[in-house]
Design an enzyme around this catalytic site. Structure first.
Site, PDB file in Angstrom:
ATOM      1  N   LYS A 198       0.834  -1.199   0.000  1.00 54.03           N
ATOM      2  CA  LYS A 198       0.000   0.000   0.000  1.00 54.03           C
ATOM      3  C   LYS A 198       0.872   1.253   0.000  1.00 54.03           C
ATOM      4  CE  LYS A 198      -3.569   2.284   2.736  1.00 54.03           C
ATOM      5  NZ  LYS A 198      -4.555   2.188   3.803  1.00 54.03           N
ATOM      6  N   GLU A 204      10.265  -4.840   4.668  1.00 49.49           N
ATOM      7  CA  GLU A 204      10.363  -6.232   4.209  1.00 49.49           C
ATOM      8  C   GLU A 204      10.096  -6.346   2.707  1.00 49.49           C
ATOM      9  OE1 GLU A 204       8.675  -5.091   6.803  1.00 49.49           O
ATOM     10  OE2 GLU A 204       8.586  -6.528   8.462  1.00 49.49           O
ATOM     11  N   GLY A 255      -5.043  -1.891   4.887  1.00 52.56           N
ATOM     12  CA  GLY A 255      -4.266  -3.036   4.394  1.00 52.56           C
ATOM     13  C   GLY A 255      -4.971  -4.362   4.652  1.00 52.56           C
ATOM     14  N   ARG A 256      -5.485  -4.545   5.863  1.00 55.00           N
ATOM     15  CA  ARG A 256      -6.086  -5.839   6.219  1.00 55.00           C
ATOM     16  C   ARG A 256      -7.480  -6.019   5.637  1.00 55.00           C
ATOM     17  NH1 ARG A 256      -4.906  -2.554  10.367  1.00 55.00           N
ATOM     18  NH2 ARG A 256      -6.576  -1.719  11.673  1.00 55.00           N
ATOM     19  N   GLU A 341      -4.930  -6.705  14.737  1.00 53.25           N
ATOM     20  CA  GLU A 341      -4.419  -5.394  14.342  1.00 53.25           C
ATOM     21  C   GLU A 341      -5.548  -4.355  14.420  1.00 53.25           C
ATOM     22  OE1 GLU A 341      -2.689  -4.188  10.297  1.00 53.25           O
ATOM     23  OE2 GLU A 341      -0.878  -4.762  11.350  1.00 53.25           O
ATOM     24  N   HIS A 372      -4.817 -33.261  17.189  1.00 53.69           N
ATOM     25  CA  HIS A 372      -3.665 -34.056  17.626  1.00 53.69           C
ATOM     26  C   HIS A 372      -2.572 -33.161  18.193  1.00 53.69           C
ATOM     27  CE1 HIS A 372      -5.322 -37.764  15.972  1.00 53.69           C
ATOM     28  NE2 HIS A 372      -5.880 -36.938  15.091  1.00 53.69           N
ATOM     29  N   LYS A 500       9.233  -0.864  14.424  1.00 51.37           N
ATOM     30  CA  LYS A 500       9.832  -0.484  13.136  1.00 51.37           C
ATOM     31  C   LYS A 500      10.912   0.573  13.350  1.00 51.37           C
ATOM     32  CE  LYS A 500       5.734  -1.051  10.156  1.00 51.37           C
ATOM     33  NZ  LYS A 500       4.757  -0.377   9.320  1.00 51.37           N
TER      34      LYS A 500
HETATM   35  O1  F6P Z   1       3.028  -2.941   9.726  1.00 53.78           O
HETATM   36  C1  F6P Z   1       1.667  -3.159   9.617  1.00 53.78           C
HETATM   37  C2  F6P Z   1       1.175  -2.835   8.240  1.00 53.78           C
HETATM   38  O2  F6P Z   1       1.124  -1.470   8.075  1.00 53.78           O
HETATM   39  C3  F6P Z   1      -0.166  -3.479   7.964  1.00 53.78           C
HETATM   40  O3  F6P Z   1      -1.220  -2.759   8.457  1.00 53.78           O
HETATM   41  C4  F6P Z   1      -0.126  -3.628   6.487  1.00 53.78           C
HETATM   42  O4  F6P Z   1      -1.090  -4.516   6.020  1.00 53.78           O
HETATM   43  C5  F6P Z   1       1.280  -4.101   6.294  1.00 53.78           C
HETATM   44  O5  F6P Z   1       2.029  -3.375   7.240  1.00 53.78           O
HETATM   45  C6  F6P Z   1       1.855  -3.905   4.918  1.00 53.78           C
HETATM   46  O6  F6P Z   1       1.841  -2.561   4.549  1.00 53.78           O
HETATM   47  P1  F6P Z   1       2.074  -2.123   3.049  1.00 53.78           P
HETATM   48  O7  F6P Z   1       0.966  -2.726   2.239  1.00 53.78           O
HETATM   49  O8  F6P Z   1       2.048  -0.640   3.056  1.00 53.78           O
HETATM   50  O9  F6P Z   1       3.404  -2.676   2.610  1.00 53.78           O
END
Ligand code: F6P
Length: 531
Positions: A198, A204, A255-256, A341, A372, A500
Site C-alpha cells: 500500500k 520487508e 491493508g487488512r 491489528e 492431535h 519499526k
Molecule cells: O506494519 C503493519 C502494516 O502497516 C499493515 O497494516 C499492512 O497490512 C502491512 O504493514 C503492509 O503494509 P504495506 O501494504 O504498506 O506494505
C-alpha cells in the site's frame, strides 16, 4: 456527541448483574435439556453461511441485553456512517470503504474509480492466465501483512478454481529463508513478480523486491517492465523502483481489508476474472446483510456481541478458529491480522484508556490436525477457550469417505466440548492403556472432561469464491461490531510503529557493533550476534 463506550451504558450495568445472577453459572447441558428448540433459536442464516450459535454460553436474556447494549452504543449509526464513507478512521482522518470495492457499479462511493481499476486489473489477470501467449508459469507475490495474507489465504482456499498451469508463491518475511528457496526454483523468463505494498515503503517488501530484481537481472532477465508489476497507493515510489505497470488503490482501503482491491491480483490471476467477481459478489451479499438485517438476525453483529460477552464478562482471553477444510489453513493467520491489528488497542477513539479488555488472542489450525496438538488443552485445560468450527458440506474432491470422516470429527469435537464426561462415567469405562497399578478413582479423574465449553459452528455448502467472499466479509463486520462497542478505532495500527523505528536504529548498530546507550540485554544480544 459521540455514542457512549460499552462500559458507560446502562445496558453494561444490566449485563454485569445478569452475569452475576445467571451468566457465570450458565451450563450449556442444562440449557439443551431445558430448551428443545435451542438449536433453532440460536441458529442464523446469512448469505452463504449458516451459523449455529446454540452451543454458546448465552440465553435469550443475555442476547436481549447485548442487543440493548448495541443500541445504546449506536452500533447501527456507526455502521451506517462507515458505509456512507464518513471518516470513521479518526486518527488518520480517513474513510473506511472496503465495502465499496465489492459494491455493484453505481451503488457506493467512488464507484467509477473502483470499477475502472477493477476492470483494468482483471483484464490484466486474464492476459497473464493466457499462458500460451503470456508464457508465465510462476507468479510471486512480494508483500506482507494485508498485502500478503489475503491472497495467500485465498489461493489455497480456492484451489479447485485455480489455473492448473500456474504456480503461486508468497514471499513476505524479510528473512532470506523465505525468498531464497522460491528463487532457486524459478525461471526468470517465465516469472511474474507482483510487488504489493500500500505504502511502497514497507521494509520487508522493499528489501525482497530489491533482491528479486537483482536476481532477475543476474539471471540474464530482460524486460523488467513485463516481469514486475506493482500494486500500491504510492504510484510515484513504484515508478522510482522501476515498475511502470501499476494497479492502484486508495487510502480508504485498510491493508487488512484490501483483498478486494488490486491487492487481490495474485488471486485474480489464479481464479480468473469471473470467479474474482463471484468473490466480490459474495462479500457484497454479506455487506447487504450487515447493513439491512435487524440486529437480532444479523450474523456479524451476533458474533461481535458474543465476542464482547466472552471477553468482558466471562473473561475468556482467546478464541480458537478451527477450519475443517485444508484449503482454509491460512485463515487463522489472516484473522489474526484482521482482528488483532484492528481491535488490539488500549485506548478508545478519543484517546482515553479503555476500562475493559479488548481484542482476545485469535489462533488456530485446520482440523483435524489441531485435534492431535492443542485440543487436549481445549478439552481439559484450566482455561476456557471458545472454539469456532468452520465446516463445509460438499468437498471439491472425490474422496467421499474422507470427507465424512472430516465432518464426523468436526461434529464430535463440538459435542465433546459441550457434554464433556463426568468422573462417574469415566469410572464405568475400561482404559486398556492405563497403568495397571493406578487407582481407579484417580484414573477416572484424569479421564473426565469438564464439558460446558462453548463453540460456534459456521457451515458453508461449498467453499466457492462466492462463499469465501461472504465468510471473510462476515469476519470484517464482526470485528467492526466488537470494536464499535469497545469504542476503539479499529482502522489504525499505531502499535506496529515502535518496533519499526527501533529496528531502523539497530540495523546500523548491528553492522558497526556500537552498543552504546543500549540496555544490557539488547547490548549483550547484539554483541553475541556479531561475535
Ligand atoms: O506494519 C503493519 C502494516 O502497516 C499493515 O497494516 C499492512 O497490512 C502491512 O504493514 C503492509 O503494509 P504495506 O501494504 O504498506 O506494505
Amino acid at each position: 456527541m459521540p455514542a457512549p463506550r460499552c462500559d458507560e451504558t446502562a445496558a453494561w450495568a444490566a449485563l454485569r448483574r445478569h452475569f452475576d445472577d445467571s451468566g457465570r453459572s450458565f451450563d450449556l447441558r442444562q440449557a439443551f435439556g431445558a430448551e428443545p428448540q435451542r438449536f433453532e433459536r440460536f441458529s442464523l442464516e446469512a448469505p452463504e453461511v449458516f451459523a449455529d450459535l446454540s452451543k454458546n454460553r448465552w440465553s435469550e436474556a443475555t442476547r436481549a441485553l447485548l442487543l440493548a447494549l448495541a443500541q445504546e452504543c449506536g452500533l447501527a449509526e456507526r455502521r451506517d456512517a462507515m458505509l456512507r464513507g464518513e471518516p470513521v478512521n479518526t486518527t488518520e482522518g480517513r474513510a473506511v470503504l472496503h465495502t465499496a470495492l465489492r459494491a455493484p457499479r453505481g451503488t457506493a462511493p467512488f464507484s467509477d474509480t473502483v470499477h475502472d481499476m477493477l476492470d483494468r486489473f482483471l483484464a490484466y489477470a486474464e492476459q497473464v492466465r493466457d499462458t500460451a501467449s503470456s508464457g508465465f508459469t510462476d507468479i510471486v507475490n512480494l508483500g506482507i501483512g494485508g498485502s500478503d495474507l489475503g491472497p495467500q489465504m485465498a489461493v489455497p482456499a480456492l484451489d479447485a478454481w485455480c489455473h492448473p498451469g500456474l504456480r503461486f508463491h508468497f514471499v513476505s518475511n524479510v528473512d532470506g529463508h523465505d525468498i531464497s528457496p522460491v528463487l532457486r526454483r524459478l525461471d526468470p523468463t517465465r516469472t511474474l513478480f507482483i510487488v504489493a505494498s500500500k505504502t511502497f515503503t514497507t521494509q520487508e517488501t522493499m528489501a525482497n523486491a530489491q533482491v528479486a530484481r537483482a536476481w532477475f537481472l543476474a539471471q540474464g532477465g530482460t524486460d523488467l517492465g513485463r516481469h514486475f508489476v506493482g500494486v500500491t497507493t504510492n504510484l510515484e515510489a513504484a515508478a522510482e523502483f522501476g515498475i511502470h505497470r501499476t494497479f492502484g488503490f486508495w487510502d480508504w482501503v485498510g491493508g487488512r481489508f484490501s483483498l478486494w482491491s488490486a491487492v487481490g491480483l495474485a488471486l485474480a490471476i489464479a481464479i480468473g476474472a469471473e470467479q474474482f467477481r463471484a468473490l466480490l459478489a459474495g462479500a457484497h451479499a454479506m455487506d447487504r446483510h450487515f447493513a439491512e438485517a435487524p440486529l437480532a438476525q444479523n450474523l456479524p453483529v451476533q458474533l461481535g456481541l458474543l465476542d464482547v460477552w466472552y471477553r468482558n464478562f466471562h473473561g475468556f482471553a482467546s478464541r480458537s478458529v478451527a477450519p475443517y477444510h485444508q484449503g482454509l489453513r491460512r485463515l487463522p493467520a489472516y484473522l489474526q491480522q484482521l482482528e488483532m491489528e484492528s481491535n488490539g488497542k488500549g485506548v478508545d477513539s478519543q484517546g482515553r484508556p479503555l476500562a475493559e479488555a479488548s481484542c482476545p488472542v485469535v489462533w488456530g489450525e485446520p482440523g483435524t490436525n489441531g485435534q492431535h496438538a492443542f485440543f487436549q488443552m481445549l478439552h481439559q485445560g484450566t482455561d476456557v477457550v471458545p472454539v469456532e468450527f468452520i465446516a463445509v458440506k460438499r468437498p471439491t474432491h472425490d474422496h467421499a469417505a474422507l470427507h465424512s470422516m472430516l465432518l464426523a470429527n468436526c461434529l464430535a469435537q463440538s459435542q465433546a466440548l459441550l457434554w464433556g464426561k463426568s468422573t462417574a462415567q469415566a469410572l464405568t469405562e475400561s482404559a486398556p492403556t492405563a497403568a495397571p497399578s493406578l487407582d481407579r478413582a484417580v484414573l477416572a479423574r484424569h479421564r473426565s472432561f469438564p464439558g460446558n465449553r462453548p463453540s460456534t459452528m459456521l457451515l458453508l455448502d461449498e467453499l466457492t469464491p462466492r462463499a469465501l467472499g461472504a465468510l471473510i466479509a462476515l469476519y470484517e463486520h464482526r470485528v467492526f461490531t466488537s470494536g464499535a462497542l469497545w469504542g476503539i478505532n479499529s482502522f489504525d495500527q499505531w502499535g506496529v510503529e515502535l518496533g519499526k523505528a527501533l529496528c531502523h536504529q539497530l540495523l546500523p548498530r548491528l553492522q558497526t557493533g556500537d552498543a552504546s546507550g543500549l540496555d544490557s540485554s539488547t547490548a549483550g544480544l547484539l554483541n553475541r550476534l556479531r561475535a
